[in-house]
Every structure is written in C-alpha cells, then in structure tokens.
Design a protein around this motif. Sequence first.
Motif, PDB file in Angstrom:
ATOM      1  N   GLY A 251     -10.237  53.958  37.641  1.00 61.00           N
ATOM      2  CA  GLY A 251     -10.872  53.239  36.540  1.00 61.00           C
ATOM      3  C   GLY A 251      -9.767  52.593  35.721  1.00 61.00           C
ATOM      4  O   GLY A 251      -8.605  52.634  36.112  1.00 61.00           O
ATOM      5  N   PRO A 252     -10.106  52.005  34.594  1.00 58.19           N
ATOM      6  CA  PRO A 252      -9.088  51.402  33.722  1.00 58.19           C
ATOM      7  C   PRO A 252      -8.103  52.499  33.310  1.00 58.19           C
ATOM      8  O   PRO A 252      -8.521  53.517  32.766  1.00 58.19           O
ATOM      9  CB  PRO A 252      -9.890  50.927  32.516  1.00 58.19           C
TER      10      PRO A 252
ATOM     11  N   ARG B  33      -8.958  61.623  36.867  1.00 60.52           N
ATOM     12  CA  ARG B  33      -9.508  61.591  38.234  1.00 60.52           C
ATOM     13  C   ARG B  33      -8.414  61.286  39.240  1.00 60.52           C
ATOM     14  O   ARG B  33      -8.408  61.824  40.357  1.00 60.52           O
ATOM     15  CB  ARG B  33     -10.651  60.561  38.319  1.00 60.52           C
ATOM     16  N   LEU B  34      -7.499  60.459  38.832  1.00 58.80           N
ATOM     17  CA  LEU B  34      -6.353  60.169  39.692  1.00 58.80           C
ATOM     18  C   LEU B  34      -5.560  61.455  39.948  1.00 58.80           C
ATOM     19  O   LEU B  34      -5.169  61.766  41.073  1.00 58.80           O
ATOM     20  CB  LEU B  34      -5.453  59.122  39.019  1.00 58.80           C
ATOM     21  N   ALA B  35      -5.382  62.220  38.876  1.00 59.52           N
ATOM     22  CA  ALA B  35      -4.643  63.484  39.022  1.00 59.52           C
ATOM     23  C   ALA B  35      -5.372  64.432  39.971  1.00 59.52           C
ATOM     24  O   ALA B  35      -4.748  65.145  40.770  1.00 59.52           O
ATOM     25  CB  ALA B  35      -4.462  64.134  37.654  1.00 59.52           C
ATOM     26  N   GLY B  36      -6.700  64.418  39.879  1.00 55.63           N
ATOM     27  CA  GLY B  36      -7.489  65.279  40.759  1.00 55.63           C
ATOM     28  C   GLY B  36      -7.335  64.872  42.219  1.00 55.63           C
ATOM     29  O   GLY B  36      -7.280  65.709  43.125  1.00 55.63           O
TER      30      GLY B  36
ATOM     31  N   GLY C 167      -2.461  45.981  54.518  1.00 55.14           N
ATOM     32  CA  GLY C 167      -2.191  46.516  55.847  1.00 55.14           C
ATOM     33  C   GLY C 167      -2.022  48.025  55.873  1.00 55.14           C
ATOM     34  O   GLY C 167      -1.784  48.619  56.929  1.00 55.14           O
ATOM     35  N   ALA C 168      -2.152  48.654  54.717  1.00 54.30           N
ATOM     36  CA  ALA C 168      -2.017  50.115  54.677  1.00 54.30           C
ATOM     37  C   ALA C 168      -3.122  50.763  55.495  1.00 54.30           C
ATOM     38  O   ALA C 168      -4.236  50.247  55.580  1.00 54.30           O
ATOM     39  CB  ALA C 168      -2.081  50.589  53.226  1.00 54.30           C
ATOM     40  N   LYS C 169      -2.789  51.877  56.117  1.00 54.62           N
ATOM     41  CA  LYS C 169      -3.808  52.577  56.902  1.00 54.62           C
ATOM     42  C   LYS C 169      -4.550  53.567  56.012  1.00 54.62           C
ATOM     43  O   LYS C 169      -3.934  54.234  55.180  1.00 54.62           O
ATOM     44  CB  LYS C 169      -3.139  53.364  58.043  1.00 54.62           C
ATOM     45  N   PHE C 170      -5.841  53.663  56.209  1.00 55.00           N
ATOM     46  CA  PHE C 170      -6.626  54.639  55.444  1.00 55.00           C
ATOM     47  C   PHE C 170      -7.928  54.891  56.182  1.00 55.00           C
ATOM     48  O   PHE C 170      -8.412  54.029  56.935  1.00 55.00           O
ATOM     49  CB  PHE C 170      -6.907  54.113  54.033  1.00 55.00           C
ATOM     50  N   THR C 171      -8.476  56.081  55.991  1.00 55.21           N
ATOM     51  CA  THR C 171      -9.750  56.391  56.648  1.00 55.21           C
ATOM     52  C   THR C 171     -10.831  56.714  55.625  1.00 55.21           C
ATOM     53  O   THR C 171     -11.972  56.975  55.987  1.00 55.21           O
ATOM     54  CB  THR C 171      -9.609  57.596  57.599  1.00 55.21           C
ATOM     55  N   ALA C 172     -10.442  56.719  54.373  1.00 62.65           N
ATOM     56  CA  ALA C 172     -11.434  57.022  53.337  1.00 62.65           C
ATOM     57  C   ALA C 172     -11.009  56.385  52.020  1.00 62.65           C
ATOM     58  O   ALA C 172      -9.832  56.131  51.789  1.00 62.65           O
ATOM     59  CB  ALA C 172     -11.579  58.533  53.157  1.00 62.65           C
ATOM     60  N   ILE C 173     -11.994  56.131  51.188  1.00 64.48           N
ATOM     61  CA  ILE C 173     -11.723  55.618  49.847  1.00 64.48           C
ATOM     62  C   ILE C 173     -12.497  56.464  48.845  1.00 64.48           C
ATOM     63  O   ILE C 173     -13.692  56.701  49.016  1.00 64.48           O
ATOM     64  CB  ILE C 173     -12.186  54.148  49.684  1.00 64.48           C
ATOM     65  N   PHE C 174     -11.768  56.903  47.838  1.00 64.65           N
ATOM     66  CA  PHE C 174     -12.413  57.601  46.725  1.00 64.65           C
ATOM     67  C   PHE C 174     -12.426  56.624  45.550  1.00 64.65           C
ATOM     68  O   PHE C 174     -11.377  56.249  45.039  1.00 64.65           O
ATOM     69  CB  PHE C 174     -11.614  58.862  46.378  1.00 64.65           C
TER      70      PHE C 174
ATOM     71  N   ALA D 280     -12.751  65.484  40.400  1.00 61.45           N
ATOM     72  CA  ALA D 280     -12.218  64.556  41.393  1.00 61.45           C
ATOM     73  C   ALA D 280     -11.630  65.350  42.565  1.00 61.45           C
ATOM     74  O   ALA D 280     -11.824  65.017  43.735  1.00 61.45           O
ATOM     75  CB  ALA D 280     -11.150  63.670  40.762  1.00 61.45           C
ATOM     76  N   ARG D 281     -10.944  66.400  42.219  1.00 67.06           N
ATOM     77  CA  ARG D 281     -10.346  67.222  43.265  1.00 67.06           C
ATOM     78  C   ARG D 281     -11.429  67.757  44.203  1.00 67.06           C
ATOM     79  O   ARG D 281     -11.289  67.734  45.421  1.00 67.06           O
ATOM     80  CB  ARG D 281      -9.581  68.392  42.619  1.00 67.06           C
ATOM     81  N   LEU D 282     -12.501  68.231  43.606  1.00 69.13           N
ATOM     82  CA  LEU D 282     -13.623  68.741  44.396  1.00 69.13           C
ATOM     83  C   LEU D 282     -14.092  67.704  45.403  1.00 69.13           C
ATOM     84  O   LEU D 282     -14.316  67.993  46.578  1.00 69.13           O
ATOM     85  CB  LEU D 282     -14.772  69.099  43.438  1.00 69.13           C
ATOM     86  N   GLY D 283     -14.236  66.485  44.934  1.00 68.40           N
ATOM     87  CA  GLY D 283     -14.711  65.430  45.817  1.00 68.40           C
ATOM     88  C   GLY D 283     -13.722  65.120  46.920  1.00 68.40           C
ATOM     89  O   GLY D 283     -14.093  65.019  48.099  1.00 68.40           O
ATOM     90  N   VAL D 284     -12.466  64.997  46.536  1.00 67.06           N
ATOM     91  CA  VAL D 284     -11.461  64.627  47.533  1.00 67.06           C
ATOM     92  C   VAL D 284     -11.269  65.755  48.547  1.00 67.06           C
ATOM     93  O   VAL D 284     -11.024  65.511  49.732  1.00 67.06           O
ATOM     94  CB  VAL D 284     -10.132  64.252  46.839  1.00 67.06           C
ATOM     95  N   GLU D 285     -11.434  66.976  48.083  1.00 67.73           N
ATOM     96  CA  GLU D 285     -11.330  68.098  49.025  1.00 67.73           C
ATOM     97  C   GLU D 285     -12.402  68.010  50.112  1.00 67.73           C
ATOM     98  O   GLU D 285     -12.181  68.421  51.255  1.00 67.73           O
ATOM     99  CB  GLU D 285     -11.428  69.432  48.273  1.00 67.73           C
ATOM    100  N   HIS D 286     -13.527  67.478  49.728  1.00 71.21           N
ATOM    101  CA  HIS D 286     -14.582  67.280  50.723  1.00 71.21           C
ATOM    102  C   HIS D 286     -14.096  66.320  51.809  1.00 71.21           C
ATOM    103  O   HIS D 286     -14.278  66.563  53.009  1.00 71.21           O
ATOM    104  CB  HIS D 286     -15.837  66.737  50.033  1.00 71.21           C
ATOM    105  N   LEU D 287     -13.440  65.261  51.367  1.00 74.12           N
ATOM    106  CA  LEU D 287     -12.896  64.303  52.343  1.00 74.12           C
ATOM    107  C   LEU D 287     -11.835  64.975  53.211  1.00 74.12           C
ATOM    108  O   LEU D 287     -11.796  64.804  54.441  1.00 74.12           O
ATOM    109  CB  LEU D 287     -12.287  63.095  51.622  1.00 74.12           C
ATOM    110  N   VAL D 288     -10.984  65.748  52.564  1.00 74.34           N
ATOM    111  CA  VAL D 288      -9.923  66.441  53.297  1.00 74.34           C
ATOM    112  C   VAL D 288     -10.544  67.352  54.357  1.00 74.34           C
ATOM    113  O   VAL D 288     -10.118  67.395  55.495  1.00 74.34           O
ATOM    114  CB  VAL D 288      -9.043  67.259  52.330  1.00 74.34           C
TER     115      VAL D 288
END
Lengths: 339, 339
Positions: B183-184, B193-196, B234-241, B163-171
């Motif tokens: 997920g559940p 994945r949340l931790a990542g 109303g939260a601001k965000f530019t990406a969703i993982f 997960a970290r790998l993926g989110v780093e791509h977004l970063v």
Amino acid sequence: MKRLTIRGVAEIAGVSIATVSRALTHPERVTEATREKVEKAVRETGFVPNSQAVNFRRRSTRSVILLVRDISNAFYLDVYRGVEETAFASGYHVLMGDGAGDDKRILHYIDMVRNRLADGLILMTSRLPKQALAAPLPPMVVSLEEIDSVRLPTVAVDNRAAARLGVEHLVSLGHRRIAHITGPMHLKMATDRLAGWRDALDAAGVEPDPALVLEGDFHLSSGAAATERLLASGAKFTAIFASNDEMAVGAIAALRARGRRVPDDVSILGFDDSVYALAADPPLTTVRQPRREIGSRSMDLMIAILDGEEVSREPLLSDVDLAVRRSTAPAPTNKRRSR
Amino acid sequence: MKRLTIRGVAEIAGVSIATVSRALTHPERVTEATREKVEKAVRETGFVPNSQAVNFRRRSTRSVILLVRDISNAFYLDVYRGVEETAFASGYHVLMGDGAGDDKRILHYIDMVRNRLADGLILMTSRLPKQALAAPLPPMVVSLEEIDSVRLPTVAVDNRAAARLGVEHLVSLGHRRIAHITGPMHLKMATDRLAGWRDALDAAGVEPDPALVLEGDFHLSSGAAATERLLASGAKFTAIFASNDEMAVGAIAALRARGRRVPDDVSILGFDDSVYALAADPPLTTVRQPRREIGSRSMDLMIAILDGEEVSREPLLSDVDLAVRRSTAPAPTNKRRSR
DNA sequence: CTGTTAGCGCTTTCAT
DNA sequence: ATGAAAGCGCTAACAG
C-alpha cells in the motif's frame, strides 16, 4: 476544563454579551472599534461559541439524516459522498442511518427530526411505514426510490429509459435473445428497469420472452443462481442484462463455470457502474448512474426546503449514460458457434 | 405547528413541570398515581421531549463522529455498520465524516466535538494535524490506523502477523518467489504488511528479494500497474501478495492480459476480504479482517470513555483469519511449465 | 450603536 | 413526593 462562555469574552472585551453575540454573528451591526475589541478578546481566549446552545436557541441543528435502504450496499458510498460534500460546503452535517428493512429503525430516524435532532431527512428507501404518516412529516426529500403513499420532492433517475438505453446497445450489437435478471420485484426501480428492457425489445420488433426474465435480489449470488436457472431451462440467449452490476458479476461467474465465454458467447450488461463494474473480468458495460450528483442534488434540494423555498414535487431526473467496456460484443452468428 | 412542551403536559396532568420531567426520566422517584397522570397526559398529547433541549441541558449530544480516511473506500462500509449498530443500540447516533486527506476537514470535525456538536470522535485515519494538539483533545478512539504523536485508545488488527499468516499459506503451497504489492508506504498498515511478508519468507528460509516489492496505492489500477512493472522487469515469481483486494483484482487483470493464468501460473493473495474478493475471478484467497467487529469494538470503547470508565491505551487487537478461495494453488513445478 | 432583559425547553437542586 | 426556582449558553426584541 470548564470552557469559556460568551460572558467571559464580554467581560474581557469590556462590552455586554449582546454585543459580543452581535459582533460575531452580525459584524456590520457594531462599530469598527467594538468589533476589534471583541475579536481581540476572542483571539486571546480562544473562545468558540457552543453550537449546541446556538442551535437550541435558533431551533435548528444544521444537520440532516441520510437514510439508506441498505448501508452495506457499496452503491451508496458515492451518493453519500455527494451529499456530504454539499452539506459540508453549506455548514451542514450528515447523519447516515441504515434502514435495514426495519420499520422501527426508519421510524426512529423520522422521530429524530421530529425531536429536533436533525433538520431534515433524505430518504433513500421506499419503505415509509404508514405510522409515519400519522403525524405531519418533517422536511423530507426522497432519492432514488419512490414513495407512493405521499408526494414528496424527489431526486431520481428514469430507470425505465436508462434500462432501455442499455438494452438498445445490446440490440444494436445484433442481440435479439436478451435475458434479464431483475431486482427484487417489489422495488419500483426493478420493475421500471424490466419495463425498459421490454421497451427496447418492442422497439426492435422483438417479442419479449417471459422465459428470459429471472428474478434476482441485487446480490451477487442471486445473479449466479438466476443464470443457472436460465441455463438449466435450455432457453436460448446471447446476452444478459442484469439489473445491477453485482448480479452481472454473478452471471459471468455462472456462465464461465458452464464453459460459456463472455463476451464471445454471451454479452453481459450491468447497471450502476459500481465498483463491481471495473472489478469484473471482463470489465462491465453498464448503465452509469451519476451517484455523486444524485447525492449533491438531493442535499441541494434539502437545503432549499430548509431555507423555506418553494420546491417542486416533480421528480428531478438525473441523466444516465452508458459505459461501454468489454463485457458486450456483437451477437455470435448462428453459423459459427464459438471457435 | 408549535410543538407541545413539558409545560403543556404539566398543565394537563395537573402537576409541575419538574414532576413531569421526573416521571419521564426517573419514574421510580414519583408515586404510582402521579406517574399515571403524567403518562396519560403524554399519551393524549403525543408529547415527545425536545432532545435538543435535553442534550443542551445535560451537556451531551448522544452522537459521535466517525472520521474515515477515504469515504469512497468500500472497506469502511462494514466498519460503519458495526459502529452504527452498536451506537444505535446504546442510543447514540453516528456522523460519518470524510477526511479526504485534507487537514482542514479533519480539524473541522475535531472542532465539532469541541463545539459540543458531538460527544466523541472515532478516527480511522492516521492523519492528525498537529494544530489539533494545540488544545486538549476531545474523547477519541483510533481504529485501524495508528497515530504516533499521541497515545490514544486504539482498536486494530496486527497487520504484520496477519500478512505473515497469508504469506505462510503461499509458502505452504510451495511458493518461494512471492512478489508483494504494498500500500502507500507512508501508511503504517502498509509497512506492517510488508514486514509480515518478510517474516514469512524469513521463517521459510527464503531471502526476501527487493526486486519483488512494488509500491501501490490501494487502488485497482495501481495493482495492475505494479504487476506490469513486475512482468516487465523479468523477475521470476509464482505468487503475488497484494496489500489489499482491490489491487489483487488489478493484478489478476494485468496477468491475464499477458496470458498468465491465475492460479495455475501465478497465485494471488489479497487482504481485507472486501467486496472485491468475491467479485474477482477466481474468487480471492484473502486475509479477512473482521470489519464489523472492529467497528463495534470501536464504538464500545467510545461509549466506555464517554461513560467515564478508565480504558487502556493498549491496542485492542482483533483476530484475522484466512479466507481460502480459488486464487491460490500449489506452485507450478519447474518441469511442467503450464500445459 | 449598545445594553438590559426575557426567554428557548428542559433538568436539578433546594425547600417544603 | 412534589413544587419553585435557578440556570445551561446563547439570541433577539426592546429601550435608550
């Protein structure tokens, strides 16, 4: 780790092994008293009969093989589920095998039932190597596909009528130039759906145009490729009927890449109502096959055969219906070409 | 339809049944001459040994059970394929069972191996009813999930690092406000994945915002629902993982319904590289799990266990990588808010 | 109703 | 190297 056998239980219960066996399998054939003695011994020891021995003795396995054409096709997921549920409920187990277009594999699975590793075979591929016919066939039911070389109990959908149903929906929306992306033409289901497309057009008094028929292979990329060929050909069309959802998704991608909107410019009709249908954007209008039902009916039929019942060779047809979603819309009028 | 047994072959070959058995299973222990006599007899009669009897005698079944959390999840398709291929190559068969979140079903499958209906169990669910621990566990390997109650040989991916790998791509694309649809939360893979996600943000010096974390259930509709909640907040965000591809597809649909473009306004990152990833529009950038490899490694491990080899309890981790497609793009700058 | 007994089809000692 | 024989764990006649 040596497991207890029926002999141990007999000893503890103070009866013969035959009595233990009877108490367990035909409780009504022993007296209340002995039944209780045996049950007590079983409880105390945690005895569970060795199924392998039981099956060996009874010459049954309580398991059937489900042999599919291509295991990575998501279509089979729900079918499998229907088979498994029905099997589970009747104490059967299901082995899923992958035909993978390989005669050797298929023969291997047929041999498994010949070798008494399974009681029967549910075939979901039309590939039946002729070598298989050399020896007598094991208990078999064919689902979703047809085998021409031999007449077997079959569960199916009327692909021709189903396709017609879908295409008629397009016709009713005013479409006349309806392209069709077929499946692999060596599969009967593909030619049947093509025939259904033609039926619907005939009924509407539209001359089917061969230029609007493109062959695909049921994979996403082939849907895109076929659509590109179609666009490149310059042929006019307002709708595409893809022989499965996966190709429909490919078609949408190809259209969008060329600036055509779905469904505004082109309506898309899929087939299967698979996971692709809802994942698509827009969600696909598609001909829904009752996959789970097909699975459970196949297993029901198999059970009937294994129980020695006389079963009909007439195909058991399941009903299909149309899931109308947002990929289809009225045909654009000639005047107003897009916005 | 009475099948020929080893006795018949022995008679025809003019040797004892023991010799036939030997000639067939340990050809080197008989003379050239007898081996030929036997082979000839086998060929003439088309004799094939009754596997059920062989297995019974050898106390093996040459089959394993693959028990998955949810059989209708397309994710398992390729995993199954990996398992099946490896099994097939080693003469094993695979029974696929559906846990279906039902303890009874799971216990049933465990009992199947206790009853000698299968040699081992590959568990792809974290659900292991404690009743199962009452008796000694059968040969088992756990894949893709983790069981806390007991330490078993395991095949897995490092979901947190993945997960970290993926989110780093977004970063790296400049995203800072990255929402996460989990997920559940009772599944370890979901919390990992949340931790990542958090790890990647921490590493980038971004404070993880709890308002950007929404719980989903791995199904498409929950991805859409979570996204709607996010938009409504109303939260601001530019990406969703999204914690899997299916929810990512749901997220795209919800965004588009509200007029947000992907990836122009919002980048979407999925997980799994399942069939949904390519079906999506645009195709998903996603963390790819080597599903087939996971399947085959699980089976390899199972075979090693059944062969009596000493296997490590250390999880066997498979490498993941990132499939970069078109659902992710540089974060929109504040200045130029879409065109 | 219960026990004795004979296998199911094969593998594997154990002698020869 | 080969054969005789003893089972694997259970079910199903067959007697009693």
